[in-house]
Design a protein around this motif. Structure first.
Motif, PDB file in Angstrom:
ATOM      1  N   ASN A  94       0.754  -1.271   0.122  1.00  0.00           N
ATOM      2  CA  ASN A  94       0.098  -0.094  -0.002  1.00  0.00           C
ATOM      3  C   ASN A  94       0.981   1.437  -0.051  1.00  0.00           C
ATOM      4  OD1 ASN A  94      -2.286  -1.384   0.014  1.00  0.00           O
ATOM      5  ND2 ASN A  94      -2.790  -1.285   2.362  1.00  0.00           N
ATOM      6  N   GLU A  95       0.523   2.393  -0.342  1.00  0.00           N
ATOM      7  CA  GLU A  95       0.935   3.444  -0.426  1.00  0.00           C
ATOM      8  C   GLU A  95      -0.150   4.551   0.087  1.00  0.00           C
ATOM      9  OE1 GLU A  95       3.863   3.703  -4.210  1.00  0.00           O
ATOM     10  OE2 GLU A  95       1.723   4.016  -4.586  1.00  0.00           O
ATOM     11  N   THR A  96       0.238   5.232   1.188  1.00  0.00           N
ATOM     12  CA  THR A  96      -0.934   5.901   2.107  1.00  0.00           C
ATOM     13  C   THR A  96      -0.256   7.356   2.073  1.00  0.00           C
ATOM     14  OG1 THR A  96       0.058   5.466   4.129  1.00  0.00           O
ATOM     15  CG2 THR A  96      -1.837   4.185   3.296  1.00  0.00           C
ATOM     16  N   HIS A  97      -0.874   8.270   1.955  1.00  0.00           N
ATOM     17  CA  HIS A  97      -0.602   9.746   2.237  1.00  0.00           C
ATOM     18  C   HIS A  97      -1.674  10.586   3.216  1.00  0.00           C
ATOM     19  CE1 HIS A  97       0.301  13.878   0.721  1.00  0.00           C
ATOM     20  NE2 HIS A  97       1.567  13.441   0.275  1.00  0.00           N
ATOM     21  N   SER A  98      -0.924  11.399   3.833  1.00  0.00           N
ATOM     22  CA  SER A  98      -1.782  12.289   4.962  1.00  0.00           C
ATOM     23  C   SER A  98      -2.667  13.212   4.252  1.00  0.00           C
ATOM     24  CB  SER A  98      -0.799  13.174   5.805  1.00  0.00           C
ATOM     25  OG  SER A  98      -0.027  13.922   5.121  1.00  0.00           O
ATOM     26  N   ARG A  99      -2.620  13.410   3.040  1.00  0.00           N
ATOM     27  CA  ARG A  99      -3.700  14.539   2.315  1.00  0.00           C
ATOM     28  C   ARG A  99      -4.311  13.713   1.467  1.00  0.00           C
ATOM     29  NH1 ARG A  99      -0.323  19.131  -0.402  1.00  0.00           N
ATOM     30  NH2 ARG A  99      -2.415  19.917  -0.829  1.00  0.00           N
ATOM     31  N   LEU A 100      -4.514  12.423   1.432  1.00  0.00           N
ATOM     32  CA  LEU A 100      -5.478  11.573   0.448  1.00  0.00           C
ATOM     33  C   LEU A 100      -6.400  10.941   1.675  1.00  0.00           C
ATOM     34  CD1 LEU A 100      -3.124  10.422  -2.124  1.00  0.00           C
ATOM     35  CD2 LEU A 100      -4.535  12.189  -2.234  1.00  0.00           C
ATOM     36  N   LYS A 101      -7.660  11.165   1.393  1.00  0.00           N
ATOM     37  CA  LYS A 101      -8.482  10.709   2.444  1.00  0.00           C
ATOM     38  C   LYS A 101      -9.740  10.212   1.652  1.00  0.00           C
ATOM     39  CE  LYS A 101      -7.018  13.372   6.475  1.00  0.00           C
ATOM     40  NZ  LYS A 101      -7.100  14.129   7.486  1.00  0.00           N
ATOM     41  N   PHE A 102     -10.538   9.121   2.200  1.00  0.00           N
ATOM     42  CA  PHE A 102     -11.647   8.604   1.556  1.00  0.00           C
ATOM     43  C   PHE A 102     -12.808   9.508   2.545  1.00  0.00           C
ATOM     44  CE2 PHE A 102      -8.858   5.114   1.242  1.00  0.00           C
ATOM     45  CZ  PHE A 102      -9.244   4.589  -0.013  1.00  0.00           C
ATOM     46  N   ASN A 103     -13.072  10.481   1.973  1.00  0.00           N
ATOM     47  CA  ASN A 103     -14.013  11.687   2.517  1.00  0.00           C
ATOM     48  C   ASN A 103     -15.070  11.803   1.567  1.00  0.00           C
ATOM     49  OD1 ASN A 103     -12.529  13.044   0.678  1.00  0.00           O
ATOM     50  ND2 ASN A 103     -11.924  14.622   2.264  1.00  0.00           N
ATOM     51  N   ARG A 104     -15.184  11.330   0.339  1.00  0.00           N
ATOM     52  CA  ARG A 104     -16.380  11.680  -0.641  1.00  0.00           C
ATOM     53  C   ARG A 104     -16.329  10.417  -1.565  1.00  0.00           C
ATOM     54  NH1 ARG A 104     -13.835  13.966  -5.363  1.00  0.00           N
ATOM     55  NH2 ARG A 104     -11.951  14.481  -5.114  1.00  0.00           N
ATOM     56  N   ARG A 105     -17.317  10.907  -2.533  1.00  0.00           N
ATOM     57  CA  ARG A 105     -17.546   9.798  -3.334  1.00  0.00           C
ATOM     58  C   ARG A 105     -16.497  10.014  -4.808  1.00  0.00           C
ATOM     59  NH1 ARG A 105     -23.628  12.454  -4.716  1.00  0.00           N
ATOM     60  NH2 ARG A 105     -22.711  14.188  -5.571  1.00  0.00           N
ATOM     61  N   GLY A 106     -16.579   9.222  -5.468  1.00  0.00           N
ATOM     62  CA  GLY A 106     -15.637   9.378  -6.556  1.00  0.00           C
ATOM     63  C   GLY A 106     -14.129   8.957  -6.544  1.00  0.00           C
ATOM     64  N   THR A 126     -15.338   4.680  -4.976  1.00  0.00           N
ATOM     65  CA  THR A 126     -16.335   4.969  -3.816  1.00  0.00           C
ATOM     66  C   THR A 126     -17.616   5.554  -4.358  1.00  0.00           C
ATOM     67  OG1 THR A 126     -15.133   6.942  -3.264  1.00  0.00           O
ATOM     68  CG2 THR A 126     -14.214   5.075  -2.326  1.00  0.00           C
ATOM     69  N   LEU A 127     -18.466   5.180  -3.910  1.00  0.00           N
ATOM     70  CA  LEU A 127     -19.920   5.840  -4.316  1.00  0.00           C
ATOM     71  C   LEU A 127     -20.525   6.680  -3.152  1.00  0.00           C
ATOM     72  CD1 LEU A 127     -21.600   2.564  -5.692  1.00  0.00           C
ATOM     73  CD2 LEU A 127     -20.346   4.349  -6.920  1.00  0.00           C
ATOM     74  N   ASP A 128     -19.627   6.891  -2.051  1.00  0.00           N
ATOM     75  CA  ASP A 128     -20.055   7.485  -0.738  1.00  0.00           C
ATOM     76  C   ASP A 128     -18.797   7.920   0.026  1.00  0.00           C
ATOM     77  OD1 ASP A 128     -21.363   9.320   0.853  1.00  0.00           O
ATOM     78  OD2 ASP A 128     -23.066   7.684   1.419  1.00  0.00           O
ATOM     79  N   ARG A 129     -18.875   8.573   1.195  1.00  0.00           N
ATOM     80  CA  ARG A 129     -17.801   8.586   2.161  1.00  0.00           C
ATOM     81  C   ARG A 129     -17.326   7.333   2.618  1.00  0.00           C
ATOM     82  NH1 ARG A 129     -16.184  13.393   4.951  1.00  0.00           N
ATOM     83  NH2 ARG A 129     -15.028  12.769   6.616  1.00  0.00           N
ATOM     84  N   ALA A 130     -16.166   6.911   2.866  1.00  0.00           N
ATOM     85  CA  ALA A 130     -15.801   5.684   3.290  1.00  0.00           C
ATOM     86  C   ALA A 130     -14.545   5.766   4.128  1.00  0.00           C
ATOM     87  CB  ALA A 130     -15.512   4.690   2.261  1.00  0.00           C
ATOM     88  N   ASP A 131     -14.988   6.284   5.454  1.00  0.00           N
ATOM     89  CA  ASP A 131     -13.808   6.606   6.300  1.00  0.00           C
ATOM     90  C   ASP A 131     -12.932   5.172   6.999  1.00  0.00           C
ATOM     91  OD1 ASP A 131     -13.912   9.494   6.263  1.00  0.00           O
ATOM     92  OD2 ASP A 131     -15.625   9.462   7.763  1.00  0.00           O
ATOM     93  N   GLU A 132     -13.865   4.076   7.053  1.00  0.00           N
ATOM     94  CA  GLU A 132     -13.322   2.831   7.390  1.00  0.00           C
ATOM     95  C   GLU A 132     -12.159   2.420   6.580  1.00  0.00           C
ATOM     96  OE1 GLU A 132     -17.567   1.844   5.510  1.00  0.00           O
ATOM     97  OE2 GLU A 132     -16.203   3.515   6.570  1.00  0.00           O
ATOM     98  N   LEU A 133     -12.084   2.883   5.394  1.00  0.00           N
ATOM     99  CA  LEU A 133     -11.153   2.302   4.371  1.00  0.00           C
ATOM    100  C   LEU A 133      -9.618   3.061   4.415  1.00  0.00           C
ATOM    101  CD1 LEU A 133     -13.099   1.723   1.002  1.00  0.00           C
ATOM    102  CD2 LEU A 133     -12.650   0.144   2.968  1.00  0.00           C
ATOM    103  N   GLN A 134      -9.643   4.080   5.501  1.00  0.00           N
ATOM    104  CA  GLN A 134      -8.730   4.895   5.408  1.00  0.00           C
ATOM    105  C   GLN A 134      -7.409   4.174   5.938  1.00  0.00           C
ATOM    106  OE1 GLN A 134      -8.654   8.161   4.630  1.00  0.00           O
ATOM    107  NE2 GLN A 134      -6.441   8.312   4.530  1.00  0.00           N
TER     108      GLN A 134
END
Length: 481
Positions: A94-106, A126-134
Motif C-alpha cells: 500500500n501507499e498512503t498519504h496524509s492528504r489523501l482521504k476517503f472523505n467523498r464519492r468518486g 467509492t460511491l459515498d464517504r468511506a472513512d473505514e477504508l482509510q
C-alpha cells in the motif's frame, strides 16, 4: 464543497474510462468517466494502473461487485473477484498519504485481501464517504467533472444476494490523456493480448467440438460389449473433466459465474481474494501446467515481418516518385531525350530537342509584352510633362515686369452702363497677379497666429466649488461672531 477538497494535492496524470451501463432493450449505453491520478503521492500504484492500461488488460473487464452507497469494484479479467495480477509480476504494498482521504464519492483505490502487500489489478470507485477504508487501501485517483454523475448511476443497478449486478457494466476501453511516466514499457501490447485471447477462444471451441464428436458415437448399448464401452467412455469423460485448459483469470468476462461474497456487511473491506489469482492447490497447479500457451514469439515475428514489408514498399514508392521528379526536371530544362521508333534502322536513336521549350517561349512572350507596356506608359508621361512645361513657359512669358498693388482700368475700356449687361473682354488674364493689401493690421495678424486660449471644461466647475467654499467660510466666521 470546495473547502472539502482544498487539502488534496494536485494531480499529474489523466485517463478516460469508457464503460457500458448495462443492456436495456437490446441497446448498450456508453458511459465516459474522466479520472485524474495522484502520481506523485502514489507512484507505484499509478505506474501499475497505467502499465496495465497500455497492455489492454482492462479491456472487456466488468464491474463484478457493487455495494450500494459504498463502492463499485472492477479490474478482474475473470469477472469473479478471485483473479488479477500487477505489472510487477507480484503484489505490491500500500501507499498512503496524509492528504489523501476517503472523505467523498468518486475516489479511485486499489483493492486487496486485507494484507497491505496484496495489491494487484483490482480497483474500486467509492460511491459515498468511506472513512473505514482509510490507511487500509491505496488511494491513487479521483473522478472529475460532470462524469461523477455517471458513477452515481451504478447505485441504481439491480444486484443479487452476492452483490453482483444482474447486468454488469463492462469497460470497453481506457484512453491515456496525460502520463508522467514516460519510461513505462508494457510487457505485451493490446494487439498481442487480443490475439492471445482469440487463440484461447479457438482452443476452447476446438475442445468443445471434439467433445461433441465423441458424444456423437454409435450407441453400443445394443452390442454384447456395450457395458464395457460405456465404462471406457465414463473413464474418458472423467479424465476430460480433470484436465482444464483454461485459467479463471483469463475467462471471458461475459461468461456468467457465481462469485463468492467478498464482504459480510457494509463495513467490510474490498478485497481481491486471499490468493490474488495464485494457485492454492495441486489441482490448480496441474491445471496451469496443462494449459496450452499462445505462440507469442510467432505473433511478434509476424508483426515484425509485416512492418518490414511495409517499410520496403514505402521505400520503393519513394524511389519511384524521385525518379518521376527527376524526369520532369529534365523535360523542363529541355534536355529530355526522345526515343525514335526506327527499329529497322538498327536500334533506337536518341535526339536532343532543338530550340526553346514551350515554357521558355511563353516566358519570352510575357517579357516582351511587359516591355511594350512600359514603353507606352513612358510615352504618355513624356507627353504630359511636355504639355505642362509649354504651359508654364507661356505663363512666365506673359507675366508683368512690375507688380502694382492696385490695378488701373485702361482708358479705352468700355464702361458698363447702369442696369446694362457687363462684357468680359479681358484677354490678358494671364498677366494678372493677386496681391494681399496690408492695411496696418500686422500686429493683430501676428497675435492671431501666435496667441491662443486653452479652454478647460473643468475650470468652471472648479471655480464654482472654490466660490462656494469661500462663501461657506465667510458664513462660518459670521456665525462665530
Amino acid at each position: 464543497m470546495s473547502n472539502l477538497y482544498s487539502t488534496e494535492p494536485a494531480t499529474t496524470g489523466k485517463v478516460i474510462v469508457e464503460t457500458t451501463l448495462g443492456e436495456i432493450e437490446a441497446s448498450l449505453f456508453l458511459v465516459v468517466n474522466t479520472i485524474e491520478l495522484w502520481c506523485k503521492e502514489a507512484p507505484k500504484a499509478c505506474r501499475n494502473f497505467l502499465a496495465l492500461v497500455m497492455e489492454g488488460y482492462y479491456d472487456g473487464v466488468i464491474f463484478h461487485r457493487i455495494v450500494p452507497n459504498f463502492i463499485a469494484q472492477t479490474g478482474d479479467p475473470s469477472g469473479t473477484g478471485m483473479g488479477g495480477e500487477s505489472c510487477y509480476g507480484e503484489p505490491f504494498e500500500n501507499e498512503t498519504h496524509s492528504r489523501l482521504k476517503f472523505n467523498r464519492r468518486g475516489l479511485i483505490a486499489f483493492a486487496n485481501n486485507g494484507d497491505k502487500r496484496s495489491n494487484t489489478s483490482q480497483w474500486f470507485i467509492t460511491l459515498d464517504r468511506a472513512d473505514e477504508l482509510q490507511n487500509k487501501h491505496t488511494l491513487f485517483g479521483k473522478v472529475v467533472g460532470s462524469t461523477i454523475y455517471n458513477v452515481l448511476k451504478l447505485n441504481e443497478l439491480e444486484i443479487d444476494k452476492q452483490e453482483r449486478p444482474l447486468y454488469p457494466p463492462k469497460i470497453t476501453g481506457i484512453r491515456i490523456i496525460e502520463n508522467p511516466f514516460t519510461d513505462i514499457v508494457p510487457r505485451i501490447t493490446a494487439a498481442e493480448r487480443k490475439a492471445q485471447h482469440e487463440a484461447r477462444i479457438e482452443v476452447q471451441r476446438e475442445a468443445e467440438r471434439r467433445e461433441q464428436r465423441r458424444k456423437a458415437k454409435k450407441n453400443t448399448g445394443l452390442l454384447s460389449f456395450g457395458e464395457e464401452a460405456e465404462s471406457v467412455e465414463a473413464a474418458e469423460a472423467a479424465a476430460a473433466k480433470r484436465i482444464n485448459i483454461t485459467r479463471p483469470d483469463l475467462v471471458d468476462p461475459g461468461t456468467p459465474s457465481v462469485p463468492e461474497p467478498l464482504y459480510e456487511s457494509r463495513t467490510a473491506e474490498p478485497s481481491s481474494s486471499k490468493g490474488n489469482g495464485k494457485p492454492t492447490s495441486a489441482a490448480n497447479a496441474s491445471r496451469e501446467q496443462s494449459e496450452e500457451p499462445a505462440d507469442l514469439a510467432g505473433i511478434r515475428e509476424k508483426h515484425a515481418a509485416q512492418k518490414e514489408a511495409a517499410a520496403t514498399a514505402r521505400k520503393q514508392e519513394i524511389e519511384r516518385m524521385q525518379a518521376k521528379l527527376r524526369k520532369l526536371d529534365k523535360r523542363r530544362a529541355g534536355s529530355d531525350d526522345d526515343s525514335s521508333d526506327s527499329d529497322d534502322a538498327g536500334g533506337d536513336k536518341k535526339r536532343k530537342r532543338t530550340g526553346l521549350s514551350v515554357l521558355d517561349q511563353e516566358l519570352a512572350k510575357y517579357a516582351a509584352g511587359r516591355r511594350g507596356n512600359r514603353r507606352g506608359v513612358r510615352k504618355d508621361e513624356d507627353d504630359v510633362l511636355s504639355a505642362l512645361s509649354s504651359f508654364t513657359s507661356k505663363i512666365r512669358k506673359n507675366a508683368p515686369e512690375e507688380e502694382d498693388v492696385h490695378e488701373t482700368q485702361p482708358d479705352d475700356a468700355p464702361e458698363a452702363e447702369e442696369g446694362g449687361l457687363e462684357v468680359d473682354d479681358d484677354v490678358g488674364w494671364m498677366s494678372h497677379a493677386l496681391k494681399a493689401v496690408n492695411d496696418g493690421n500686422a500686429e493683430q495678424i501676428r497675435r492671431a497666429e501666435t496667441d491662443y486660449t486653452v479652454i478647460d471644461p473643468r475650470a468652471k466647475t472648479r471655480a464654482i466649488k472654490e466660490e462656494k467654499r469661500r462663501d461657506d467660510g465667510r458664513g462660518g466666521r459670521h456665525s462665530r461672531r
